[in-house]
Scaffold this motif. Structure first.
Motif, short mmCIF file in Angstrom:
data_model
loop_
_atom_site.label_atom_id
_atom_site.label_comp_id
_atom_site.label_asym_id
_atom_site.label_seq_id
_atom_site.Cartn_x
_atom_site.Cartn_y
_atom_site.Cartn_z
N SER A 166 113.86 32.78 -18.35
CA SER A 166 112.76 32.94 -19.30
C SER A 166 111.57 33.56 -18.59
CB SER A 166 112.42 31.61 -19.97
OG SER A 166 111.33 31.00 -19.36
N PHE A 167 110.88 34.39 -19.30
CA PHE A 167 109.70 35.10 -18.77
C PHE A 167 108.57 34.99 -19.78
CE2 PHE A 167 113.53 37.07 -17.17
CZ PHE A 167 113.29 37.14 -15.81
N GLY A 168 107.38 35.15 -19.27
CA GLY A 168 106.25 35.19 -20.19
C GLY A 168 105.06 34.42 -19.67
N MET A 329 113.00 40.65 -19.80
CA MET A 329 111.81 41.20 -19.15
C MET A 329 111.26 42.42 -19.90
SD MET A 329 113.23 40.83 -15.27
CE MET A 329 111.82 41.40 -14.35
N GLN A 341 106.83 34.82 -24.74
CA GLN A 341 107.95 34.23 -24.02
C GLN A 341 109.23 34.93 -24.45
OE1 GLN A 341 109.10 30.14 -24.75
NE2 GLN A 341 110.12 29.98 -22.76
N TYR A 401 106.48 40.53 -18.33
CA TYR A 401 107.38 40.02 -17.28
C TYR A 401 106.65 39.77 -15.97
CZ TYR A 401 107.69 45.00 -15.90
OH TYR A 401 107.42 46.29 -15.52
N GLY A 402 105.32 39.89 -15.97
CA GLY A 402 104.57 39.46 -14.80
C GLY A 402 103.62 40.47 -14.20
N PRO A 403 104.15 41.57 -13.65
CA PRO A 403 103.27 42.48 -12.91
C PRO A 403 102.17 43.10 -13.79
CG PRO A 403 105.58 42.97 -12.46
CD PRO A 403 105.55 41.99 -13.57
N THR B 5 103.41 34.14 -8.67
CA THR B 5 103.76 33.74 -10.04
C THR B 5 105.27 33.60 -10.15
OG1 THR B 5 101.84 34.93 -10.87
CG2 THR B 5 103.56 34.37 -12.47
N TRP B 7 108.69 33.01 -12.47
CA TRP B 7 109.07 33.23 -13.86
C TRP B 7 109.47 31.93 -14.54
CZ3 TRP B 7 112.89 35.58 -10.48
CH2 TRP B 7 114.20 35.13 -10.63
N GLY B 8 109.41 31.94 -15.88
CA GLY B 8 109.44 30.73 -16.69
C GLY B 8 110.53 29.74 -16.35
N ARG B 11 110.31 27.60 -13.21
CA ARG B 11 109.18 26.67 -13.01
C ARG B 11 109.66 25.23 -12.97
NH1 ARG B 11 105.57 30.15 -17.21
NH2 ARG B 11 105.72 32.07 -15.96
N GLU B 18 103.15 27.56 -12.88
CA GLU B 18 103.38 28.98 -13.10
C GLU B 18 103.05 29.76 -11.83
OE1 GLU B 18 101.45 30.42 -16.60
OE2 GLU B 18 101.67 32.54 -16.04
N SER B 52 107.04 41.77 -7.10
CA SER B 52 106.01 42.70 -7.53
C SER B 52 104.75 42.36 -6.78
CB SER B 52 105.79 42.58 -9.04
OG SER B 52 104.60 43.26 -9.38
N GLU B 71 98.27 40.36 -6.00
CA GLU B 71 98.99 39.76 -7.13
C GLU B 71 100.47 39.80 -6.78
OE1 GLU B 71 99.04 41.02 -11.74
OE2 GLU B 71 100.48 42.08 -10.48
N ILE B 73 104.33 38.61 -7.88
CA ILE B 73 105.17 38.08 -8.95
C ILE B 73 106.60 38.04 -8.45
CG2 ILE B 73 105.81 38.30 -11.38
CD1 ILE B 73 102.82 38.53 -11.16
N MET B 75 110.43 38.19 -9.16
CA MET B 75 111.25 38.76 -10.23
C MET B 75 112.71 38.75 -9.80
SD MET B 75 108.84 42.05 -10.99
CE MET B 75 110.08 42.87 -11.97
#
Lengths: 739, 81, 159
Positions: A166-168, A329, A341, A401-403, B5, B7-8, B11, B18, B52, B71, B73, B75
């Motif tokens: 999951s992403f968001g 993503m 999400q 998706y983050g960046p 960060t 990803w969901g 977590r 997050e 990232s 920053e 992330i 991935m």
């Protein structure tokens, strides 16, 4: 906008063109060698069965048969991914899908090889099977492989779930609470095949403990390393040459026949050629995933998205895989959202293992998102492009998706679409216009390039990425641009695995970007060497010379009064000034730069038959910098038409028995010339800051928007909306009847 | 130190956080520090991840420098067609 | 297996081959005459990659038995250029970037040449329907159609 180019942006004929228009180019099946045997594969007629017994003795005894192999002829492979690949190429104990290979023969002719297959005796015990993604996720579904369940999959799904992501960011429930309208829809898309016109083919030739392999592939280094591991060889013992490739689209980024051909050649002691039939291509190579998806979007009355949620369930065939993450993503990547999400599940079934297909995972996810957006626009009476512009991601947007995005071209594409005459052209009865945005990540990765200056000052450039769409042209152009010499003086070839260092596969829209950077760096090394040589010849300091437009010049009158020396003059003297001049680069450039596109399509739906005609099509895409605009357009047009096929016709159809029912081009119908209008293109250039010329990958994005664009156009033309692809005439008719 | 960060779905292994803070000046140090602090991430890191960093995606680039204000992330490792 | 002796002309030259009864003309061209320009994309007459002409008529060579080809005149992509001089269709396909992978190109060229032999001034729709039997997965057909149009114009003396 910035730098002026001499060669980039022109459209010279591709260097490999003459061979291809005269029939001389050698593709995978076009090489014949002395003493060559022909291989053939026995495939499962069942969706799922235990191999109770497998007797090849009669086949082996047939005159003219030189080798028969089964799983027993391969040693166990330690690496899990390569072990799965081997088991996909040759069933071990169980056949897992209709078409799964379980034995192979090599014989003196194709007809003897086929006759031998008929003599192989197999006793099967059929097992329960499942081919639908939702059914396969249900607890109690037949499990394809035990012990592969993803740790995060949860207890409410079957062991076929091999991935959960999951992403968001943000709080989607809070976001939905801010909406004036919330719309949730569920979608299904069928598995589509890449549909390359050249069936998979290779020719393997063992010589002692070394082997040569000629193969149609997107990545001959990948083929080398997988096959070497499966065959128990060292990578250096296997030299792989990439044939001209007759289309790939992601489908030729793994192996199917290659380890089998090598094992047959090793056993027979002779070269073995293997070529798939079209039926084998459909049944036993990798199509893309089918999907089942739910998308929920909240919107204010003026069109601002307040929250978005997607649940994506992808079916990827009979082995573990990881693809849904790219759907999750990319689903909402086009939008600047506070609350978003996207979740995804990768699911195994009794189907051939999926392999990448152009922007793998993205087209279906973005189809569902863009269809819900469009329906919201209809409900709220808003302009679809205005709504997309209002919500569009831009430089500085934190992506779903983050960046955080660097400079991107989505808004430029949307504005170009708005301003284009197509968007305001009148429509007739039963006609509708649809739009969709699309996105792909684009990748960099490992690359090797060798640039050799010949004694006459022309350039031999050797790179390691099979050319699937004209990359030898774009790479030659970048070399010529950087060196300041004519395009015709650069000859780019794809080296075999023994020629230069490793390169990642031709995928991810990475070749023009990555090989381009490597080529520019190799050219800079050549220029530096030339400057050094000339400084010595002129007996002045190395920093008193400079490279301008293909020649070394003194930096000014103070440096000395010398006439410039051209690359040809420097090359002619190379033997006396230190030997051959060359440059090379090995590295792993990143910063590929994401790519966005927007498509507009007009359709007409026949209310009597449900047939959808594509009336007009315009594709807009950010190419960063279009090196060879004709081939950029070609990528946009080709991607759009593959998407049109996926939207309207193409699907893997399985019966209750789990057997594929349409394994041929007659029944799996890809678009033909008479189905289509011209595909108009508008290239947008928002330079990628991560490339010296601004290049972004362009190959994949164009397959993403057509699915939703056509679905949205059909919804407006037919007055009813379909939530499944393909929108074949019977389905549209049924929806209109019920609508 | 760098903020990463997560990803969901991962977590679950960071106590729901997050963003987590780890001490690292390169990609490799960052991944090692992440796994050391949150062992549940080890499987995914072994299966393949990209990073990232300031908006650019890096794959397997151990020595990419990470600044304190970068920053970052996490991935999954991606493939293309 | 007893083989069949077949004599014919290919691209204007007298040739012969020994074929098995089940082999196709495409097999004979590729495997016995080493003319690999025609491709087998499907083997069922659906893709057109094996297009050749037989006595001037456009066919899928995967659908004709090799044994049936005695005495016929076959034209393949290898016979299109006149020495080093390309056929206008070849030039326009190349200059118009109307190929990407190029595997369908031989069939497209042979089919388009057959069209222009009977209709020197085809409309876009006529070109699209004539080439509907030649699958191309790379280009979306746009540049192929345009290349056939511009080659036809040149052959009519209009360009």
């Amino acid at each position: 906008m910035g730098r002026e180019f001499k060669i980039l942006g022109t459209t010279p004929p591709r260097p490999d063109g003459i061979e291809k228009i005269t029939g001389k180019a050698l593709f995978g099946a076009d090489l014949n060698v002395t003493g060559m045997l022909h291989g053939a594969v026995l495939r499962s007629p069942h969706a799922h069965a235990r191999i109770v017994s497998l007797d090849v003795s009669a086949a082996a005894a047939l005159p003219g048969v030189k080798a028969v192999i089964t799983a027993d002829d391969f040693a166990e492979v330690e690496n899990a991914a390569n072990r799965d690949t081997l088991h996909n190429c040759m069933a071990h104990g169980r056949v897992l899908y209709d078409g799964h290979a379980l034995a192979a023969v090599a014989a003196v002719s194709k007809s003897v090889a086929r006759a031998a297959l008929n003599l192989i005796r197999v006793e099967y015990e059929t097992l329960p099977h499942v081919t639908d993604v939702d059914a396969a996720m249900q607890p109690g579904a037949p499990v394809i492989h035990q012990g592969k369940k993803h740790k995060l999959a949860g207890d409410d799904v079957s062991d076929n779930v091999v991935g959960y992501y999951s992403f968001g960011h943000g709080d989607i429930e809070a976001g939905f609470a801010q909406a004036d309208t919330v719309l949730e829809r569920s979608f299904k898309t069928a598995a589509a095949h890449q549909g390359y016109i050249e069936p998979n083919a290779c020719l393997a030739d063992f010589k002692g403990d070394k082997a040569d392999l000629w193969v149609s592939t997107q990545g001959h280094y990948l083929v080398r390393d997988i096959c070497a591991d499966i065959l128990g060889m060292e990578s250096s013992q296997l030299r792989v040459t990439a044939a001209e490739i007759g289309g790939g689209f992601g489908g030729k980024t793994t192996v199917f026949l290659e380890p089998v051909a090598l094992a047959l050649s090793r056993k027979a002691g002779k070269p073995v050629k293997m070529v798939m039939s079209r039926e084998e291509v459909f049944r036993a190579t990798g199509p893309t995933m089918s999907s089942s998806m739910d998308v929920k979007i909240g919107m204010t009355a003026d069109g601002r998205i307040t929250a978005a949620h997607a649940r994506l369930r992808y079916q990827g065939g009979a082995f573990p895989y990881a693809m849904v993450m790219m759907g999750a993503m990319s689903a909402f990547a086009a939008y600047d959202l506070d609350h978003v999400q996207a979740e995804g599940w990768d699911v195994m079934t009794n189907r051939p293992k999926m392999i990448s297909y152009r922007a793998p995972g993205a087209p279906m996810a973005i189809y569902a998102v863009e269809a819900v957006l469009d329906e919201l626009c209809q409900k709220l009476d808003l302009d679809p492009l205005e709504v997309r512009l209002l919500n569009a991601a831009d430089e500085g947007t934190k992506s779903s998706y983050g960046p955080t995005f660097k400079a991107i071209g989505l808004k430029a594409c949307l504005k170009a679409a708005q301003a284009h005459p197509h968007y305001s052209a009148p429509l007739g009865p039963n006609q509708g216009r649809g739009v969709s945005a699309g996105f792909w990540f684009n990748f960099g990765g490992q690359v090797s390039v060798s640039m050799a200056i010949t004694p006459d000052g022309t350039v031999n450039l050797t790179e390691g990425n099979p050319d699937i769409g004209g990359s030898r042209a774009s790479v030659s152009m970048m070399a010529a641009e950087e060196l300041g010499i004519p395009f015709e003086q650069v000859n780019t070839v794809i080296g075999d695995t023994g020629a230069i260092g490793f390169s990642d596969t031709t995928d991810g829209s990475r070749v023009t970007f990555t090989v381009g950077i490597a080529t520019i760096k190799a050219a800079k090394a050549v220029k530096a060497e030339c400057c050094k040589r000339v400084a010595k010849i002129w007996e002045i300091d190395a920093d008193a010379v400079e490279w301008i437009d293909g020649a070394v010049h003194p930096t000014g009158h103070n440096a000395g009064d010398f006439p410039p020396m051209s690359l040809a003059e420097i090359a002619a003297m190379a033997g006396r000034t230190g030997g051959p001049i060359a440059g090379h680069f090995e590295g792993a450039p990143d910063k590929a730069g994401v790519s966005f596109g927007v498509h507009i399509v007009d359709t007409q739906v026949d209310p009597e038959t449900g047939f959808t005609k594509i009336l007009r099509y315009t594709a807009f895409q950010d190419a960063g910098k279009a090196i060879h605009p004709d081939y950029v357009e070609g990528q946009m047009q080709g991607g759009a038409v593959q998407g049109i096929g996926w939207a309207l016709n193409e699907e893997y159809i399985y019966g209750e028995d789990g057997v594929l029912q349409n394994a041929g081009f007659l029944d799996y119908r890809i678009p033909v010339a008479s189905d289509l209008p011209m595909i108009d293109t508008v290239i947008i250039e928002v330079p990628n800051p991560g490339h010296p010329f601004g290049v972004r990958g362009v190959g994949e994005t164009a397959i993403v928007p057509p699915l939703a664009a056509i679905s949205n156009a059909v919804a407006r033309a037919a007055g009813v909306r379909l939530y499944a692809l393909p929108m074949s005439p019977p389905r549209i008719l049924a929806a209109m009847d019920h609508g | 130190m760098a903020d990463v960060t997560i990803w969901g779905s991962l977590r679950r292994y960071t106590d729901g956080a997050e963003t987590v803070e780890v001490a690292a000046s390169t990609s490799r140090e960052l991944l090692e520090a992440l796994v050391a602090a949150y062992p549940g991430l080890a499987d995914q890191v072994a299966a393949g991840v990209s990073l990232s960093i300031d908006g650019e995606v890096y794959k397997d680039a151990w020595f990419t420098p990470i600044n304190p204000d970068s920053e970052v992330i996490l991935m999954p490792l991606m493939v293309g067609g | 297996m007893k083989k069949i002796h077949v004599s014919l002309t290919v691209n204007g030259d007298a040739v012969d081959y020994l074929c098995e009864p089940q082999e196709t003309l495409l097999d004979a061209l590729r495997d016995h005459l080493n003319l690999t320009g025609a491709k087998e994309g499907c083997g069922t007459g659906d893709c057109g990659a094996c297009s050749v002409t037989v006595d001037g008529r456009l066919i899928s060579s995967c659908l004709m038995l090799a044994a049936e080809a005695g005495g016929v005149a076959v034209e393949t992509v290898e016979g299109m250029a006149n020495g080093a001089e390309l056929h206008p269709l070849q030039r326009h396909i190349l200059d118009g970037a109307a190929l990407q992978c190029g595997v369908c190109t031989p069939g497209i060229l042979v089919a388009a040449k057959a069209l222009l032999a009977q209709n020197p001034d085809p409309s876009e729709t006529e070109i699209r329907y004539w080439l509907a039997g030649n699958l191309c997965r790379c280009t979306g057909y746009d540049k192929i159609i345009r290349a056939v149009q511009s080659a036809a114009a040149e052959m009519r003396g209009e360009a």
